[in-house]
Design a protein around this motif. Structure first.
Motif, PDB file in Angstrom:
ATOM      1  N   UNK A   1       4.385  63.270  -0.990  1.00 21.90           N
ATOM      2  CA  UNK A   1       5.393  62.734   0.111  1.00 21.90           C
ATOM      3  C   UNK A   1       6.691  62.782   0.452  1.00 21.90           C
ATOM      4  N   UNK A   2       7.063  63.261   1.423  1.00 24.93           N
ATOM      5  CA  UNK A   2       7.883  63.911   1.406  1.00 24.93           C
ATOM      6  C   UNK A   2       9.093  62.346   2.465  1.00 24.93           C
ATOM      7  N   UNK A   3       9.747  61.652   1.861  1.00 19.63           N
ATOM      8  CA  UNK A   3       9.951  60.445   2.260  1.00 19.63           C
ATOM      9  C   UNK A   3      10.566  60.687   3.685  1.00 19.63           C
ATOM     10  N   UNK A   4      11.437  60.340   4.888  1.00 23.13           N
ATOM     11  CA  UNK A   4      12.537  60.415   5.820  1.00 23.13           C
ATOM     12  C   UNK A   4      13.727  60.174   5.167  1.00 23.13           C
ATOM     13  N   UNK A   5      13.395  59.376   3.618  1.00 23.09           N
ATOM     14  CA  UNK A   5      15.156  59.400   3.146  1.00 23.09           C
ATOM     15  C   UNK A   5      15.134  60.483   2.768  1.00 23.09           C
ATOM     16  N   UNK A   6      15.083  61.379   2.923  1.00 19.68           N
ATOM     17  CA  UNK A   6      15.016  62.676   2.243  1.00 19.68           C
ATOM     18  C   UNK A   6      15.024  64.151   3.443  1.00 19.68           C
ATOM     19  N   UNK A   7      14.869  63.385   4.511  1.00 14.28           N
ATOM     20  CA  UNK A   7      15.530  64.005   5.521  1.00 14.28           C
ATOM     21  C   UNK A   7      16.199  65.374   5.764  1.00 14.28           C
ATOM     22  N   UNK A   8      16.933  66.384   5.782  1.00 14.20           N
ATOM     23  CA  UNK A   8      17.948  66.731   5.685  1.00 14.20           C
ATOM     24  C   UNK A   8      19.323  65.708   6.447  1.00 14.20           C
ATOM     25  N   UNK A   9      18.895  65.233   7.656  1.00 19.46           N
ATOM     26  CA  UNK A   9      20.176  64.605   7.677  1.00 19.46           C
ATOM     27  C   UNK A   9      20.366  63.039   7.194  1.00 19.46           C
ATOM     28  N   UNK A  10      19.753  62.594   6.640  1.00 17.27           N
ATOM     29  CA  UNK A  10      19.404  61.220   5.815  1.00 17.27           C
ATOM     30  C   UNK A  10      20.180  61.725   4.735  1.00 17.27           C
ATOM     31  N   UNK A  11      20.426  62.636   3.977  1.00 16.87           N
ATOM     32  CA  UNK A  11      20.820  62.554   2.326  1.00 16.87           C
ATOM     33  C   UNK A  11      21.893  62.421   2.470  1.00 16.87           C
ATOM     34  N   UNK A  12      23.422  62.887   3.699  1.00 13.76           N
ATOM     35  CA  UNK A  12      24.032  61.972   3.446  1.00 13.76           C
ATOM     36  C   UNK A  12      23.671  60.752   3.142  1.00 13.76           C
TER      37      UNK A  12
ATOM     38  N   UNK B   1       9.431  64.670   8.046  1.00 13.16           N
ATOM     39  CA  UNK B   1       9.138  66.009   8.749  1.00 13.16           C
ATOM     40  C   UNK B   1       9.095  65.582  10.227  1.00 13.16           C
ATOM     41  N   UNK B   2       8.941  63.979  10.425  1.00 11.93           N
ATOM     42  CA  UNK B   2       9.331  63.032  11.519  1.00 11.93           C
ATOM     43  C   UNK B   2      10.071  63.160  12.435  1.00 11.93           C
ATOM     44  N   UNK B   3      11.116  62.919  11.480  1.00  8.99           N
ATOM     45  CA  UNK B   3      12.804  62.755  11.914  1.00  8.99           C
ATOM     46  C   UNK B   3      13.516  63.556  12.422  1.00  8.99           C
ATOM     47  N   UNK B   4      13.418  64.719  12.484  1.00  5.12           N
ATOM     48  CA  UNK B   4      14.935  66.342  13.423  1.00  5.12           C
ATOM     49  C   UNK B   4      14.182  65.109  14.680  1.00  5.12           C
ATOM     50  N   UNK B   5      15.621  64.843  15.092  1.00  3.54           N
ATOM     51  CA  UNK B   5      15.434  64.477  17.013  1.00  3.54           C
ATOM     52  C   UNK B   5      15.241  63.543  17.103  1.00  3.54           C
TER      53      UNK B   5
END
Length: 327
Positions: free
Chosen positions: A84-95, A156-160
């Protein structure tokens, strides 16, 4: 006697209007189960902030990203797994800065020694954020406790669901409005930019398209744009370059961020948009002129944000470690 009954009835009616989960939160939740909770968190964040001065702004941003997406359940703290790719690794959270994650881990470690399996990571993040805001000169506000930690986290659920630096005001209002925040509350929460920094990559396209003609880009003060260009000159070699969101008082939680916007001293597109849009400009001007009002409205909005989508009772869990679910 009649007056007492009226007060009692009013209190009971107030409780019945609260969401079921929110009504299970109490500011003294750990009074018996972990009496040292508040002091342990305060000591941890104080030591961390003194050593790493960017911790406060980073933790405030981490709290926003946790609560605005799927509620304040500490899911942003969970690490990815092979499955599972967690939300902390979503593009917007990488920073999101490592110091923010670290201060929560340090507090959790100390609390597990003092009172094992008792305090949730979600509660630690909520209180650490408040303590750091206050430490930076910002308002104190109540943080009711009793949140449980969420078990799921999906990138994958983070976008938007989270605000982006280049969003228009309409888009920002939609993001916050979908979570129940008014336009004024959206502006008040945007005042979090009074501390912290933004990466050059988030606004470089604007400043490097900028010319000396004021007509080409009326948003940036020309001298300020030139300064940003110099600060971000090596962005291709070093993509982690960043600048303070409030160039005047970057290490103080105050209303100077709002005072900067009419002067063209905003860093991000969304900062400029707050002043340029007729829907939000009155609130920018209000907070620029009245710091006490900004503090009061920010505190209320943070209290509201802190109970967004929480899990209590039998929902969720008390994680042994903040970066992984118990099973």
């Amino acid at each position: 006697m009649m007056a007492f009954l009226i007060v009692l009835l009013t209190s009971l009616l107030a409780l019945t209007t609260l969401p079921a989960a929110e009504s299970q939160l109490y500011t003294n939740y750990y009074q018996k189960s972990c009496p040292g909770f508040a002091q342990i968190v305060q000591d941890t964040v104080t030591n961390k902030q003194i050593t790493n001065p960017t911790t406060a702004a980073g933790t405030l941003r981490l709290f926003f990203h946790d609560c605005l997406h799927n509620g304040c359940d500490g899911s942003i703290l969970l690490s990815s797994t092979p499955f599972n790719k967690a939300e902390r690794d979503a593009d917007i959270n990488l920073s999101l800065p490592g110091d923010a994650f670290d201060v929560v881990v340090r507090a959790k470690t100390a609390l597990e020694l003092a009172c094992p399996n008792t305090v949730s990571c979600a509660d630690i993040l909520a209180v650490a954020t408040r303590d750091l805001v206050t430490m930076m000169g910002g308002p104190f506000y109540n943080v009711p406790l009793g949140r449980r930690d969420g078990r799921s986290s999906n990138a994958s659920a983070v976008e938007g669901t989270l605000p982006r630096p280049a969003m228009t005001i309409s888009q920002l209002i939609e993001v916050f409005g979908s979570r129940g925040f008014s336009v004024q509350e959206t502006v008040a929460l945007s005042g979090a930019h009074t501390i912290g920094f933004s990466h050059c990559s988030e606004f470089s396209s604007a400043i490097y398209n900028y010319s000396k003609s004021a007509q080409s880009d009326p948003n940036y003060n020309p001298r300020f744009a030139s300064g940003l260009q110099q600060a971000c000159a090596d962005i291709k070699k070093n993509p982690t370059l960043s600048v303070f969101n409030d160039v005047m008082t970057p290490n103080k939680f105050d209303n100077v961020y709002f005072q900067n916007l009419p002067k063209g001293l905003g860093v991000l597109k969304s900062d400029h948009a707050l002043f340029n849009d007729a829907k939000t400009r009155p609130f920018v001007e209000l907070y620029a002129n009245d710091q006490n009002r900004f503090f009061r409205d920010f505190a209320k909005a943070m209290e509201k944000l802190g109970v967004l989508g929480i899990q209590t009772g039998k929902r969720g869990e008390i994680r042994h470690r903040c970066d992984e679910s118990n099973y």
